[in-house]
Design a protein around this motif. Structure first.
Motif, PDB file in Angstrom:
ATOM      1  N   VAL A 218       8.079 -16.001  -1.558  1.00 38.32           N
ATOM      2  CA  VAL A 218       8.072 -14.578  -1.858  1.00 38.32           C
ATOM      3  C   VAL A 218       8.310 -13.768  -0.594  1.00 38.32           C
ATOM      4  O   VAL A 218       7.842 -14.139   0.497  1.00 38.32           O
ATOM      5  N   TYR A 219       9.074 -12.694  -0.753  1.00 34.56           N
ATOM      6  CA  TYR A 219       9.187 -11.664   0.279  1.00 34.56           C
ATOM      7  C   TYR A 219       8.678 -10.380  -0.337  1.00 34.56           C
ATOM      8  O   TYR A 219       9.092  -9.991  -1.434  1.00 34.56           O
ATOM      9  N   TYR A 293       1.987 -12.423  -4.385  1.00 32.98           N
ATOM     10  CA  TYR A 293       1.541 -13.292  -3.293  1.00 32.98           C
ATOM     11  C   TYR A 293       0.880 -14.548  -3.854  1.00 32.98           C
ATOM     12  O   TYR A 293       1.106 -15.671  -3.366  1.00 32.98           O
ATOM     13  N   GLY A 294       0.045 -14.362  -4.878  1.00 34.71           N
ATOM     14  CA  GLY A 294      -0.670 -15.490  -5.441  1.00 34.71           C
ATOM     15  C   GLY A 294       0.215 -16.487  -6.148  1.00 34.71           C
ATOM     16  O   GLY A 294      -0.105 -17.682  -6.217  1.00 34.71           O
ATOM     17  N   THR A 311       2.419  -6.907   5.695  1.00 34.97           N
ATOM     18  CA  THR A 311       2.540  -7.832   4.568  1.00 34.97           C
ATOM     19  C   THR A 311       2.089  -9.258   4.903  1.00 34.97           C
ATOM     20  O   THR A 311       1.550  -9.934   4.017  1.00 34.97           O
ATOM     21  N   PRO A 312       2.262  -9.768   6.129  1.00 33.80           N
ATOM     22  CA  PRO A 312       1.676 -11.077   6.405  1.00 33.80           C
ATOM     23  C   PRO A 312       0.163 -11.118   6.193  1.00 33.80           C
ATOM     24  O   PRO A 312      -0.368 -12.113   5.680  1.00 33.80           O
ATOM     25  N   LEU A 313      -0.532 -10.033   6.548  1.00 28.77           N
ATOM     26  CA  LEU A 313      -1.973  -9.994   6.316  1.00 28.77           C
ATOM     27  C   LEU A 313      -2.290 -10.005   4.822  1.00 28.77           C
ATOM     28  O   LEU A 313      -3.248 -10.654   4.389  1.00 28.77           O
ATOM     29  N   GLU A 314      -1.503  -9.265   4.040  1.00 29.93           N
ATOM     30  CA  GLU A 314      -1.743  -9.249   2.595  1.00 29.93           C
ATOM     31  C   GLU A 314      -1.585 -10.639   2.006  1.00 29.93           C
ATOM     32  O   GLU A 314      -2.398 -11.080   1.179  1.00 29.93           O
ATOM     33  N   CYS A 318      -4.516 -13.399   0.399  1.00 24.58           N
ATOM     34  CA  CYS A 318      -4.372 -14.069  -0.895  1.00 24.58           C
ATOM     35  C   CYS A 318      -4.321 -15.585  -0.751  1.00 24.58           C
ATOM     36  O   CYS A 318      -3.990 -16.296  -1.715  1.00 24.58           O
ATOM     37  N   ALA A 319      -4.635 -16.095   0.451  1.00 21.60           N
ATOM     38  CA  ALA A 319      -4.634 -17.532   0.752  1.00 21.60           C
ATOM     39  C   ALA A 319      -3.249 -18.148   0.593  1.00 21.60           C
ATOM     40  O   ALA A 319      -3.117 -19.305   0.205  1.00 21.60           O
ATOM     41  N   THR A 320      -2.221 -17.356   0.938  1.00 24.32           N
ATOM     42  CA  THR A 320      -0.844 -17.844   0.919  1.00 24.32           C
ATOM     43  C   THR A 320      -0.344 -17.972   2.353  1.00 24.32           C
ATOM     44  O   THR A 320      -0.362 -16.990   3.102  1.00 24.32           O
ATOM     45  N   PRO A 321       0.086 -19.164   2.778  1.00 24.35           N
ATOM     46  CA  PRO A 321       0.612 -19.324   4.140  1.00 24.35           C
ATOM     47  C   PRO A 321       1.841 -18.451   4.371  1.00 24.35           C
ATOM     48  O   PRO A 321       2.569 -18.115   3.420  1.00 24.35           O
TER      49      PRO A 321
END
Length: 408
Positions: A218-219, A293-294, A311-314, A318-321
């Motif tokens: 995802v972007y 993200y999920g 967005t990297p923090l978001e 969501c526990a997404t690398p």
């Protein structure tokens, strides 16, 4: 707080609305909850907006009339800033309690803060969000900043009682490019709301969004050239076909129809033969982003340059690398090899290699996802950011500058 072009009330996703809007809104909200009354001054861009809008506990948004009451590209706003300054002075004069501190966001707001420090004796703290000299270095002739920007930024660096740098890279840029005094810099990052952005069941998220249960990238973000979405699409085309991966691109101008950049990216995906495996979903409300993200195995953020990168923090919350560019704040927020992987910007081959490594390795993705959420909780909650900002503001308000002493 002054944020001339980035209102907390704005719809996110447009050319000039994004991370700064979130930062101002969330920081103001947390400061208000901590007992600090906050007025956020922003330029009125709609005739229907009242002058004062209650925003949250202890926080108001003040819509200042400066220039036409319509959207104006931010690089065309500086000519309206004297009018903005004067309107701010008039509003401040009517406030019985008065203001203790100005927190300026972006360089044009910083110019107003410099004026208010001189004329009203108000100490001020500055968050730049982006630096003109870095933008000029990275964008060259494509940089549309007005010619007054450099002088204004140099004045801010000289006169600000405190500068809040959002990442170590910005500390370095401020000291080397602007000659900032390190003793007046505070490292205060951007943050993320860990309740809004939290882990969800991946398969359930995919089902809710109508996405197939396949490896998913995802972007999320603005669809503008510097964000590097074209490099992501080129990298996606280099992935082994038997991986069966899907790319989901979330972002674009609010409203109907794709933007010219979104149309260009769609044409690129078609030319590379991957359009059937790329989904462009357009702009989505903030409350829906957690699902995207999920639903993803990996989130990608590979801008050419990035002052911080929200967005990297978001995604991490969501526990997404995250696979991110080794630039700006991203090379700090994403712990390489722990919460994701870093790549050089503008390098589709390197990006494809990292994605090909991560997507088939479910245990590694799970481990990185847990570490990502933990890093956010330890370093990047808005509550932690507000505490850091509060300390920096106390330093600024207690500065022994001549202007501040005169005001007392």
């Amino acid at each position: 707080m002054i944020s001339e072009h980035a209102s907390p009330l704005a719809t996110l996703g447009g050319e000039d609305s994004g991370g700064q809007n979130v930062y101002v809104a969330e920081l103001a909200r947390r400061l208000g909850a901590m007992g600090h009354p906050v007025d956020v001054f922003t330029r009125r861009d709609d005739e229907g907006l009242p002058e004062v809008v209650p925003f949250s506990e202890g926080v108001r948004v003040v819509n200042v009339s400066a220039g036409p009451a319509r959207a104006v590209p931010k690089d065309e706003i500086f000519g309206f800033m004297p009018e903005f300054r004067n309107a701010f002075y008039r509003f401040a004069a009517d406030e019985d309690a008065g203001y203790d501190l100005v927190h300026a966001n972006f360089w044009m707001s910083g110019w107003v803060a410099c004026e208010a420090r001189r004329d009203l004796g108000l100490p001020f703290a500055q968050t730049f969000h982006a630096l003109g000299e870095v933008k000029k270095r990275e964008q060259g002739d494509a940089d549309t900043s007005p010619p007054e920007r450099k002088a204004a930024e140099m004045r801010i660096v000289e006169e600000a009682d405190r500068i809040l740098a959002t990442c170590p890279a910005e500390v370095e840029e401020l000291t080397t490019l602007y000659g900032a005094d390190p003793a007046r810099l505070s490292l205060v990052p951007c943050g993320v709301d860990g309740e809004t952005f939290r882990p969800v069941d991946r398969r359930a998220a995919r089902q809710a969004l109508g996405l197939p249960d396949v490896p998913t990238v995802v972007y999320v973000g603005r669809i503008v050239p510097r964000k590097g979405v074209d490099a992501l699409i080129r990298a996606f085309a280099l992935l082994p076909p038997d991986l069966g991966a899907r790319l989901v691109v979330v972002g674009g101008e609010p409203g109907p129809g794709p933007s010219p950049e979104a149309a260009r990216l769609s044409d690129l995906a078609a030319a590379l033969g991957v359009l059937e495996r790329v989904t462009f979903v357009g702009s989505r409300p903030q409350g829906e982003l957690r699902g995207y993200y999920g639903a993803a195995d990996v989130a990608v953020s590979v801008p050419h340059y990035e002052p911080f990168g929200m967005t990297p923090l978001e995604a991490m919350a969501c526990a997404t690398p995250v696979v991110g560019s080794r630039v700006g704040g991203i090379k700090w927020s994403v712990a390489d090899g722990e919460t994701g992987l870093l790549v050089p910007p503008k390098d589709p081959g390197a990006l494809a290699g990292r994605l090909a490594r991560l997507l088939p390795d479910a245990p590694l993705l799970e481990r990185m996802g847990r570490a990502a959420r933990r890093r956010v909780e330890e370093c990047f909650t808005w509550e932690r950011v507000a505490v850091g900002a509060e300390a920096a503001f106390s330093e600024a308000a207690g500065a022994t500058s001549g202007a501040a002493q005169t005001a007392r």
